[in-house]
Write a protein that holds these residues in place. Structure first.
Motif, PDB file in Angstrom:
ATOM      1  N   LYS A 228       0.842  -1.195   0.000  1.00  0.00           N
ATOM      2  CA  LYS A 228       0.000   0.000   0.000  1.00  0.00           C
ATOM      3  C   LYS A 228       0.889   1.261   0.000  1.00  0.00           C
ATOM      4  O   LYS A 228       0.641   2.210  -0.750  1.00  0.00           O
ATOM      5  CB  LYS A 228      -0.908  -0.026   1.235  1.00  0.00           C
ATOM      6  CG  LYS A 228      -1.988   1.028   1.222  1.00  0.00           C
ATOM      7  CD  LYS A 228      -2.979   0.809   2.364  1.00  0.00           C
ATOM      8  CE  LYS A 228      -3.772   2.073   2.626  1.00  0.00           C
ATOM      9  NZ  LYS A 228      -3.124   2.972   3.604  1.00  0.00           N
ATOM     10  N   ILE A 229       1.918   1.253   0.826  1.00  0.00           N
ATOM     11  CA  ILE A 229       2.839   2.396   0.876  1.00  0.00           C
ATOM     12  C   ILE A 229       3.493   2.583  -0.493  1.00  0.00           C
ATOM     13  O   ILE A 229       3.600   3.697  -1.012  1.00  0.00           O
ATOM     14  CB  ILE A 229       3.934   2.177   1.955  1.00  0.00           C
ATOM     15  CG1 ILE A 229       3.305   2.077   3.351  1.00  0.00           C
ATOM     16  CG2 ILE A 229       4.981   3.296   1.907  1.00  0.00           C
ATOM     17  CD1 ILE A 229       4.253   1.618   4.448  1.00  0.00           C
ATOM     18  N   LEU A 230       3.916   1.486  -1.097  1.00  0.00           N
ATOM     19  CA  LEU A 230       4.587   1.571  -2.399  1.00  0.00           C
ATOM     20  C   LEU A 230       3.656   2.100  -3.482  1.00  0.00           C
ATOM     21  O   LEU A 230       4.076   2.861  -4.352  1.00  0.00           O
ATOM     22  CB  LEU A 230       5.158   0.203  -2.787  1.00  0.00           C
ATOM     23  CG  LEU A 230       6.488  -0.098  -2.096  1.00  0.00           C
ATOM     24  CD1 LEU A 230       6.754  -1.585  -2.022  1.00  0.00           C
ATOM     25  CD2 LEU A 230       7.640   0.619  -2.810  1.00  0.00           C
ATOM     26  N   LYS A 231       2.402   1.705  -3.423  1.00  0.00           N
ATOM     27  CA  LYS A 231       1.441   2.196  -4.427  1.00  0.00           C
ATOM     28  C   LYS A 231       1.335   3.714  -4.363  1.00  0.00           C
ATOM     29  O   LYS A 231       1.229   4.383  -5.391  1.00  0.00           O
ATOM     30  CB  LYS A 231       0.073   1.563  -4.199  1.00  0.00           C
ATOM     31  CG  LYS A 231       0.051   0.136  -4.710  1.00  0.00           C
ATOM     32  CD  LYS A 231      -1.314  -0.295  -5.237  1.00  0.00           C
ATOM     33  CE  LYS A 231      -1.208  -1.662  -5.887  1.00  0.00           C
ATOM     34  NZ  LYS A 231      -1.718  -2.750  -5.060  1.00  0.00           N
ATOM     35  N   THR A 233       3.628   5.742  -3.777  1.00  0.00           N
ATOM     36  CA  THR A 233       4.823   6.396  -4.309  1.00  0.00           C
ATOM     37  C   THR A 233       4.850   6.427  -5.835  1.00  0.00           C
ATOM     38  O   THR A 233       5.706   7.093  -6.420  1.00  0.00           O
ATOM     39  CB  THR A 233       6.113   5.658  -3.875  1.00  0.00           C
ATOM     40  OG1 THR A 233       6.120   4.366  -4.512  1.00  0.00           O
ATOM     41  CG2 THR A 233       6.189   5.474  -2.375  1.00  0.00           C
ATOM     42  N   GLY A 234       3.973   5.672  -6.464  1.00  0.00           N
ATOM     43  CA  GLY A 234       3.970   5.631  -7.923  1.00  0.00           C
ATOM     44  C   GLY A 234       5.019   4.705  -8.518  1.00  0.00           C
ATOM     45  O   GLY A 234       5.291   4.749  -9.713  1.00  0.00           O
ATOM     46  N   ILE A 235       5.640   3.898  -7.682  1.00  0.00           N
ATOM     47  CA  ILE A 235       6.615   2.903  -8.165  1.00  0.00           C
ATOM     48  C   ILE A 235       5.947   2.002  -9.198  1.00  0.00           C
ATOM     49  O   ILE A 235       4.789   1.614  -9.045  1.00  0.00           O
ATOM     50  CB  ILE A 235       7.125   2.083  -6.947  1.00  0.00           C
ATOM     51  CG1 ILE A 235       8.144   2.885  -6.154  1.00  0.00           C
ATOM     52  CG2 ILE A 235       7.646   0.712  -7.342  1.00  0.00           C
ATOM     53  CD1 ILE A 235       9.568   2.804  -6.626  1.00  0.00           C
ATOM     54  N   LYS A 236       6.678   1.684 -10.266  1.00  0.00           N
ATOM     55  CA  LYS A 236       6.077   0.904 -11.360  1.00  0.00           C
ATOM     56  C   LYS A 236       6.082  -0.590 -11.100  1.00  0.00           C
ATOM     57  O   LYS A 236       5.107  -1.285 -11.367  1.00  0.00           O
ATOM     58  CB  LYS A 236       6.834   1.189 -12.671  1.00  0.00           C
ATOM     59  CG  LYS A 236       6.525   2.544 -13.274  1.00  0.00           C
ATOM     60  CD  LYS A 236       7.044   2.603 -14.708  1.00  0.00           C
ATOM     61  CE  LYS A 236       6.484   3.796 -15.457  1.00  0.00           C
ATOM     62  NZ  LYS A 236       7.136   5.064 -15.102  1.00  0.00           N
ATOM     63  N   LEU A 237       7.211  -1.092 -10.628  1.00  0.00           N
ATOM     64  CA  LEU A 237       7.294  -2.528 -10.346  1.00  0.00           C
ATOM     65  C   LEU A 237       8.005  -2.749  -9.025  1.00  0.00           C
ATOM     66  O   LEU A 237       8.979  -2.054  -8.701  1.00  0.00           O
ATOM     67  CB  LEU A 237       8.082  -3.260 -11.432  1.00  0.00           C
ATOM     68  CG  LEU A 237       7.427  -3.540 -12.786  1.00  0.00           C
ATOM     69  CD1 LEU A 237       8.443  -4.217 -13.701  1.00  0.00           C
ATOM     70  CD2 LEU A 237       6.180  -4.406 -12.649  1.00  0.00           C
ATOM     71  N   VAL A 238       7.529  -3.742  -8.285  1.00  0.00           N
ATOM     72  CA  VAL A 238       8.118  -4.115  -7.005  1.00  0.00           C
ATOM     73  C   VAL A 238       8.598  -5.556  -7.133  1.00  0.00           C
ATOM     74  O   VAL A 238       7.883  -6.400  -7.675  1.00  0.00           O
ATOM     75  CB  VAL A 238       7.057  -4.003  -5.895  1.00  0.00           C
ATOM     76  CG1 VAL A 238       7.611  -4.501  -4.582  1.00  0.00           C
ATOM     77  CG2 VAL A 238       6.565  -2.575  -5.763  1.00  0.00           C
TER      78      VAL A 238
END
Ligand SMILES: [Zn+2]
Length: 305
Positions: A228-231, A233-238
């Motif tokens: 959820k935190i990463l979403k 940030t707009g990060i494309k791939l995790v």
């Protein structure tokens, strides 16, 4: 055609071995960079190369081979480690006397668990603790035993700047202190993720679009909270470290990766082929024991500590 794969490397101590691994992979896969993977995540036959932590051997040994063969890669680093030139906690632990430090850790943190911990491995215990405690244990132990801090073994800021300007290497985020995020409070988890992305952006002057979880096992090292935190940030791939190929059914925000650190072509071919079953096939694998121990320790943790 075969399912696409992402490979994860850490240190490369044999250039020739690395070159042969890539050349053999190149016969079966098309190498792509992170953005091409993102754009074509449902395509088959792709291979993306990733490196975690930014060990000096990436710059010395891996980068020249990638460059020679024209193969793109993503390098996941902590901006703090590189700026402070202070090694990751697990690298510092590696330099300590394992038995003695194990005893020391057991003494200091036994009150945090409901069961005796002396029979658990050092890394299982440490990976059940918040990063603040891990760093305190290392620093106090080093001080009390007058152990000199080891020399820095990862890439320098100048090397990072050179890499980020290259056409082939994409810099990705790997948190600030390399904690097991699942052990941290909401506040620390957010700081570790967002802080590392912002700091890397500041240092490189580039958007940071990719993130790899420290340790990286779904459930054990991270969960929905981190995603959820990463979403946000707009990060494309995790990327995780779950050993698997990219299959249609997988959650396309968390990309599994197959870890490669040794072996000949036959061994690596099989490791990729049996990616998901690999730990089961290798029944005595160290990682499996550690996972089991960590699950017990996490369940037996005394809350609020
Ligand atoms: Zn790492």
């Amino acid at each position: 055609m075969q399912n696409s794969i992402v490979l994860m490397f850490h240190e490369i101590h044999n250039k020739l071995w690395f070159k042969e691994v890539l050349q053999n992979l190149g016969k079966r896969y098309k190498f792509v960079n992170a953005f091409q993977l993102y754009e074509n995540i449902n395509n088959k036959g792709l291979c993306h190369i990733t490196f975690d932590d930014g060990h000096q051997s990436f710059y010395d040994n891996a980068y020249p081979i990638l460059y020679e063969l024209g193969i793109p890669a993503t390098l996941f680093v902590s901006p703090k480690v590189i700026e402070d030139e202070k090694n990751y906690w697990f690298q510092r632990v590696r330099k300590l006397n394992n038995k003695d430090f194990h005893q020391y850790v057991c003494q200091k943190v036994s009150n945090r668990f409901k069961i005796p911990i002396i029979d658990f491995s050092l890394y299982s215990i440490l990976k059940a603790l918040p990063i603040k405690i891990i760093l305190e244990l290392i620093e106090n132990y080093e001080r009390e035993n007058m152990i000199k801090e080891e020399s820095y073994i990862n890439i320098t800021i100048e090397q990072l700047m050179e890499l980020k300007d290259s056409e082939l290497v994409e810099i990705g985020s790997h948190t600030i202190n390399h904690p097991i995020l699942a052990n941290e409070s909401d506040r620390v988890a957010e700081f570790e993720i967002k802080g590392s992305i912002e700091n890397l952006k500041r240092i490189t002057g580039k958007e940071i679009n990719y993130f790899a979880f420290p340790n990286g096992q779904p459930g054990l090292d991270f969960g929905d909270r981190e995603l959820k935190i990463l979403k946000e940030t707009g990060i494309k791939l995790v990327f995780s470290t779950e050993s698997n190929k990219i299959k249609g059914s997988f959650h396309n925000y968390v990309v599994p990766r197959i870890g490669i650190s040794k072996g000949n072509n036959f061994f690596i071919k099989n490791k990729i082929r049996f990616a998901k079953q690999w730990l089961l096939l290798r029944n005595l694998s160290h990682r499996k024991t550690e996972d089991k121990e960590r699950k017990v320790l996490t369940a037996m943790r005394i809350s609020n500590s």
